[in-house]
Design a protein around this motif. Sequence first.
Motif, PDB file in Angstrom:
ATOM      1  N   LYS A   4      16.528 -93.597  44.095  1.00  0.00           N
ATOM      2  CA  LYS A   4      16.212 -92.826  42.624  1.00  0.00           C
ATOM      3  C   LYS A   4      14.688 -94.533  42.261  1.00  0.00           C
ATOM      4  O   LYS A   4      15.526 -95.056  42.882  1.00  0.00           O
ATOM      5  N   LEU A   5      13.897 -93.898  42.218  1.00  0.00           N
ATOM      6  CA  LEU A   5      13.033 -94.640  41.790  1.00  0.00           C
ATOM      7  C   LEU A   5      12.828 -95.931  40.890  1.00  0.00           C
ATOM      8  O   LEU A   5      13.651 -95.179  39.617  1.00  0.00           O
ATOM      9  N   THR A   6      13.159 -96.776  41.192  1.00  0.00           N
ATOM     10  CA  THR A   6      13.956 -97.708  40.191  1.00  0.00           C
ATOM     11  C   THR A   6      12.231 -99.227  39.856  1.00  0.00           C
ATOM     12  O   THR A   6      12.996-100.528  40.170  1.00  0.00           O
ATOM     13  N   LEU A   7      10.879 -98.689  39.812  1.00  0.00           N
ATOM     14  CA  LEU A   7      10.325 -99.449  39.767  1.00  0.00           C
ATOM     15  C   LEU A   7      10.237-100.262  38.429  1.00  0.00           C
ATOM     16  O   LEU A   7      10.743 -99.835  37.456  1.00  0.00           O
ATOM     17  N   SER A   8      10.955-101.980  37.856  1.00  0.00           N
ATOM     18  CA  SER A   8      10.952-102.421  36.953  1.00  0.00           C
ATOM     19  C   SER A   8       9.815-102.358  35.697  1.00  0.00           C
ATOM     20  O   SER A   8       8.513-102.704  35.911  1.00  0.00           O
ATOM     21  N   ARG A   9      10.848-101.571  34.618  1.00  0.00           N
ATOM     22  CA  ARG A   9       9.154-101.514  33.603  1.00  0.00           C
ATOM     23  C   ARG A   9       9.645-103.052  32.639  1.00  0.00           C
ATOM     24  O   ARG A   9       8.013-102.995  32.274  1.00  0.00           O
ATOM     25  N   ARG A  10      10.143-103.685  33.159  1.00  0.00           N
ATOM     26  CA  ARG A  10       9.846-105.382  32.358  1.00  0.00           C
ATOM     27  C   ARG A  10       8.744-105.847  33.787  1.00  0.00           C
ATOM     28  O   ARG A  10       8.571-106.434  32.762  1.00  0.00           O
ATOM     29  N   PHE A 355       6.907 -99.289  49.636  1.00  0.00           N
ATOM     30  CA  PHE A 355       7.703 -98.552  48.628  1.00  0.00           C
ATOM     31  C   PHE A 355       8.795-100.251  48.024  1.00  0.00           C
ATOM     32  O   PHE A 355       8.785-100.473  47.162  1.00  0.00           O
ATOM     33  N   ASP A 356       9.608-100.329  49.369  1.00  0.00           N
ATOM     34  CA  ASP A 356      10.662-101.850  49.376  1.00  0.00           C
ATOM     35  C   ASP A 356       9.676-103.040  48.942  1.00  0.00           C
ATOM     36  O   ASP A 356      10.037-103.226  47.605  1.00  0.00           O
ATOM     37  N   ALA A 357       9.058-103.404  49.570  1.00  0.00           N
ATOM     38  CA  ALA A 357       8.181-104.363  49.189  1.00  0.00           C
ATOM     39  C   ALA A 357       7.249-104.123  47.240  1.00  0.00           C
ATOM     40  O   ALA A 357       7.195-105.028  46.762  1.00  0.00           O
ATOM     41  N   VAL A 358       6.602-102.411  47.233  1.00  0.00           N
ATOM     42  CA  VAL A 358       6.120-102.807  45.478  1.00  0.00           C
ATOM     43  C   VAL A 358       7.299-103.349  44.684  1.00  0.00           C
ATOM     44  O   VAL A 358       6.967-103.576  44.079  1.00  0.00           O
ATOM     45  N   ASN A 359       8.529-102.469  44.989  1.00  0.00           N
ATOM     46  CA  ASN A 359       9.924-103.013  44.294  1.00  0.00           C
ATOM     47  C   ASN A 359      10.687-104.418  43.670  1.00  0.00           C
ATOM     48  O   ASN A 359      10.081-104.401  42.659  1.00  0.00           O
ATOM     49  N   ALA A 360      10.235-104.922  45.071  1.00  0.00           N
ATOM     50  CA  ALA A 360      10.153-105.966  45.540  1.00  0.00           C
ATOM     51  C   ALA A 360       9.441-107.096  44.774  1.00  0.00           C
ATOM     52  O   ALA A 360       9.765-108.310  43.506  1.00  0.00           O
ATOM     53  N   GLN A 361       8.411-106.586  44.569  1.00  0.00           N
ATOM     54  CA  GLN A 361       6.815-107.525  43.969  1.00  0.00           C
ATOM     55  C   GLN A 361       7.337-107.493  41.997  1.00  0.00           C
ATOM     56  O   GLN A 361       7.221-108.003  41.552  1.00  0.00           O
ATOM     57  N   GLN A 362       7.553-105.977  41.680  1.00  0.00           N
ATOM     58  CA  GLN A 362       7.350-105.623  40.681  1.00  0.00           C
ATOM     59  C   GLN A 362       8.515-106.509  39.671  1.00  0.00           C
ATOM     60  O   GLN A 362       8.672-107.089  38.806  1.00  0.00           O
ATOM     61  N   GLY A 363       9.665-106.273  40.389  1.00  0.00           N
ATOM     62  CA  GLY A 363      10.914-107.227  40.144  1.00  0.00           C
ATOM     63  C   GLY A 363      11.057-108.222  40.226  1.00  0.00           C
ATOM     64  O   GLY A 363      12.271-109.381  39.635  1.00  0.00           O
ATOM     65  N   ALA A 364      10.597-108.824  40.922  1.00  0.00           N
ATOM     66  CA  ALA A 364      10.415-110.434  41.334  1.00  0.00           C
ATOM     67  C   ALA A 364      10.654-110.942  39.790  1.00  0.00           C
ATOM     68  O   ALA A 364       9.938-110.709  38.751  1.00  0.00           O
ATOM     69  N   ASP A 365      11.973-112.257  39.475  1.00  0.00           N
ATOM     70  CA  ASP A 365      11.102-113.355  38.760  1.00  0.00           C
ATOM     71  C   ASP A 365      10.193-114.099  38.855  1.00  0.00           C
ATOM     72  O   ASP A 365       9.539-114.491  39.169  1.00  0.00           O
ATOM     73  N   GLY A 366       9.432-113.916  36.966  1.00  0.00           N
ATOM     74  CA  GLY A 366       8.534-114.938  36.724  1.00  0.00           C
ATOM     75  C   GLY A 366       7.091-114.040  37.393  1.00  0.00           C
ATOM     76  O   GLY A 366       6.105-114.658  36.912  1.00  0.00           O
ATOM     77  N   ALA A 367       7.184-112.662  37.137  1.00  0.00           N
ATOM     78  CA  ALA A 367       6.245-111.616  37.984  1.00  0.00           C
ATOM     79  C   ALA A 367       5.201-112.118  36.611  1.00  0.00           C
ATOM     80  O   ALA A 367       4.977-111.656  35.444  1.00  0.00           O
ATOM     81  N   ILE A 368       4.243-111.877  37.227  1.00  0.00           N
ATOM     82  CA  ILE A 368       3.192-111.710  36.306  1.00  0.00           C
ATOM     83  C   ILE A 368       1.796-110.023  36.260  1.00  0.00           C
ATOM     84  O   ILE A 368       1.284-110.744  37.669  1.00  0.00           O
TER      85      ILE A 368
END
Length: 437
Positions: A4-10, A355-368
């Motif tokens: 399932k697509l898990t792009l971080s809403r946070r 896909f994996d890189a975008v997920n990791a980037q959007q879910g990173a701590d301190g993402a702006i």
Amino acid sequence: MKAKLTLSRRALFGTSAAVAATGTLAACGASTSGGGDFAMISTQFTPVEEKQRFEEILSEHVSTTSVSYTTMTAPEMLTQVTSQVGSGNLQFGLIGGLHGDLQPLAENLEDIDEALVETARAAGIAEDLLELGKLGGETTKYIPWMQASYVMAVNKKALEWLPEGADVNALTYEQVLEWATAANEANGSPVFGFPAGPKGLYHRFFQGFQLPSFTGGVITTFQSPEAIESWQWMKDFWAQCNPSSTNYDFMQEPLASGEVLVAWDHVARLVGAPQDNPDDWVMVPSPTGPQGLGYMLVIGGLAIPKGGDVETAAQVIEEFLKPEMQIATLEKNAFFPVVEAEIPSELPPAIQLEFDAVNAQQGADGAIVALPPVGLGEQDGELSQVFKDCFAEICLDGGDPGTVIPGKAEQVQTLLDTAEASCWDPDPAGDGVCQVG
């Protein structure tokens, strides 16, 4: 088996303003597809290959009517929509563009709350995204269509030169500079590249990644000490890049040829590099700076021109929101779904890497979440040119960032004043015109 697509809403929606982008893939002139019963104009998928692939998606997944697909730049679309709506002589029924493309058209778009919002909710589009579709008003003007971002592509040959202790999936700007320097020295020539060609998207790096990561803002921190520091980093980094980078528009080409081994770009401009030998590549998030991991999110939307055939257009939009069409757009043109969709576990390998890189980037701590300009209209290109000029004067001509950047502040403010543009993320929202700081 499906994942399932898990792009971080946070990460996507943890800030206050709208997500926007200019036409990231816009070409110089309009391009028209073959005939169709229902006409759509768009700023997206203008390169010939991307346009052809999207036309295949339309023919396979839209059964309501035959759709003709015409591409154009954002300024061209602004002219076409305003003139045709104003004259009451519409030649198209659907508009596709990025948030920043649609913002100046708000008064020329149909209110579509009743026609489409519940359908969009049922498809799983997040409320935060639906709120963006109001373009700052009370009623919905567009329905989210697709999303994308920018990441780094790395040929595994370059990993041997990583700084000791560095994690390629969680790099800092300092480590990237150390890496580029060490690779240059060991290889005898630069292995890093940058999309600084005439049609490259390098200005988006400054607006969406470098400045937010170093300063936490873009406009309100434009000439801050932290901004000067970020441009000094860029000057030092550029000195370690392949000088042919001034010819690179799409980084997938020099990456695939081996001319460079590491590069940052829009996902749609990287996906061709690992297609033939995906096991030789990794895709990783952009670097983290003193303020966090600044990154730009691209959101596309679908709108109906005022006076258009709302019923037919709404039926077409509903088909755009079906998971099958959203997944096809991901697989063929590297734009990610905005609906709840089961992502096939066997994506094309190059798409999976992104896909994996975008997920990791959007879910990173301190993402702006850093957003391209909103509300600039015809001044958008001029603002982008200011950032390109900063790069040219500092990196190509060897200028002092402490002199160059403050010298551009008045020019930026004039553009904002002319457009009467408010601030956009990551700069804090406020009343009136955004002020350069």
